[in-house]
Design a protein around this motif. Structure first.
Motif, short mmCIF file in Angstrom:
data_model
loop_
_atom_site.label_atom_id
_atom_site.label_comp_id
_atom_site.label_asym_id
_atom_site.label_seq_id
_atom_site.Cartn_x
_atom_site.Cartn_y
_atom_site.Cartn_z
N LEU A 167 0.83 -1.21 0.00
CA LEU A 167 0.00 0.00 0.00
C LEU A 167 0.86 1.26 0.00
O LEU A 167 0.50 2.27 -0.61
N LYS A 168 1.99 1.20 0.66
CA LYS A 168 2.91 2.35 0.70
C LYS A 168 3.39 2.67 -0.71
O LYS A 168 3.59 3.84 -1.06
N GLN A 169 3.54 1.64 -1.53
CA GLN A 169 4.03 1.83 -2.89
C GLN A 169 2.90 2.16 -3.87
O GLN A 169 3.03 3.07 -4.68
N SER A 170 1.80 1.43 -3.78
CA SER A 170 0.75 1.58 -4.79
C SER A 170 -0.28 2.65 -4.44
O SER A 170 -0.97 3.17 -5.31
N ASN A 171 -0.42 2.93 -3.14
CA ASN A 171 -1.35 3.95 -2.65
C ASN A 171 -2.82 3.61 -2.88
O ASN A 171 -3.69 4.46 -2.78
N SER A 172 -3.10 2.34 -3.20
CA SER A 172 -4.49 1.92 -3.35
C SER A 172 -4.58 0.42 -3.09
O SER A 172 -3.57 -0.28 -3.05
N TYR A 190 -3.29 7.49 4.28
CA TYR A 190 -2.20 7.38 5.25
C TYR A 190 -1.81 5.92 5.38
O TYR A 190 -2.68 5.05 5.45
N TYR A 197 -8.42 4.29 -2.05
CA TYR A 197 -7.09 4.91 -2.01
C TYR A 197 -6.64 5.07 -0.56
O TYR A 197 -7.47 5.17 0.35
N ALA A 198 -5.33 5.08 -0.37
CA ALA A 198 -4.77 5.24 0.97
C ALA A 198 -4.45 6.70 1.24
O ALA A 198 -3.68 7.32 0.51
#
Length: 238
Positions: free
Chosen positions: A74-79, A99, A96-97
């Motif tokens: 998730l840190k990389q893809s943000n979703s 945080y 979407y992330a």
């Protein structure tokens, strides 16, 4: 997350769908609904899916406690894609992330929308190939060359090294080396599609024999092991 992993679906309208999704998260948080949330991401086409716990719910966002591997992706893809039996019509949800904290294994998700998870309709596991692996397809007088992008037990995608012919008809033979083993198998051109860099991708179905199928299966398993090992070591594989 690549759009070939999912397709957004509208049931009522964007605002109403998001509100319905938030009601489900609220029900899980309140204990009225069983907590069965799982997140789904892909690393080199390998699905990475772990259970997640709803920690808090705001007006338009949800805080989840998640697995460390999921947090890395998730840190990389943000979703991410979300699965729960409570979602309408058996659909998944894309979000979407806002945080992500890998160390705390926490994420805050927002911008929810229903989604059809395309990979769930595949008949075989597909993995991305690391590096440039040369491939050739022979069909009558047509020869297509390129580098393999991904492979499954019944299909191969390649990045064509030159513009594809206007028409490719009938079955042919696909040749490449895998695990230091030269392989040739019947293949059929399915379709072409353009990549984000305006290159052409050629997609084939394949019909491997028993020996070839075993080599492909071994390669797929090794790639899956590599992905999980990289995540355990805190490394993200492109």
């Amino acid at each position: 997350m690549a759009h070939d992993h999912y397709q957004l679906v509208t049931i009522s309208d964007g605002k109403s769908d998001a509100a319905a999704i938030m009601q489900i998260f609220t029900g899980i948080f309140d204990g009225r609904l069983k907590g069965d949330v799982r997140l789904l991401n892909y690393c080199n086409e390998v699905p990475v899916s772990y259970a997640a716990t709803v920690k808090s719910v705001a007006s338009d966002s949800v805080e989840l406690s998640i697995h460390e591997h999921q947090a890395q992706l998730l840190k990389q893809s943000n979703s991410t894609l979300i699965r729960s039996r409570h979602f309408d019509k058996g659909l998944g949800v894309h979000a979407y992330a806002a945080y992500v904290n890998v160390a705390k294994q926490a994420v805050i998700l927002h911008n929810f929308a229903y989604a059809q998870v395309k990979a769930e309709r595949r008949e075989a596991v597909r993995v991305r190939v690391g590096g440039a692996l040369p491939v050739q397809f022979f069909c009558d007088h047509i020869v297509i060359t390129g580098a393999m992008i991904d492979i499954s037990a019944n299909g191969v995608s390649i990045l064509a090294s030159s513009p594809l012919p206007a028409t490719v008809e009938g079955a042919g033979l696909l040749s490449f080396n895998l695990l230091d083993t030269p392989l040739t198998m019947p293949a059929t051109f399915v379709r072409a599609k353009s990549t984000e860099g305006n290159q052409q991708m050629a997609i084939f179905t394949i019909a491997p024999d028993r020996i070839t199928d075993a080599v492909i299966g071994k390669f797929i398993y090794q790639r899956q092991v590599e992905v999980i090992s990289a995540l355990k070591e805190g490394l993200y594989m492109d």
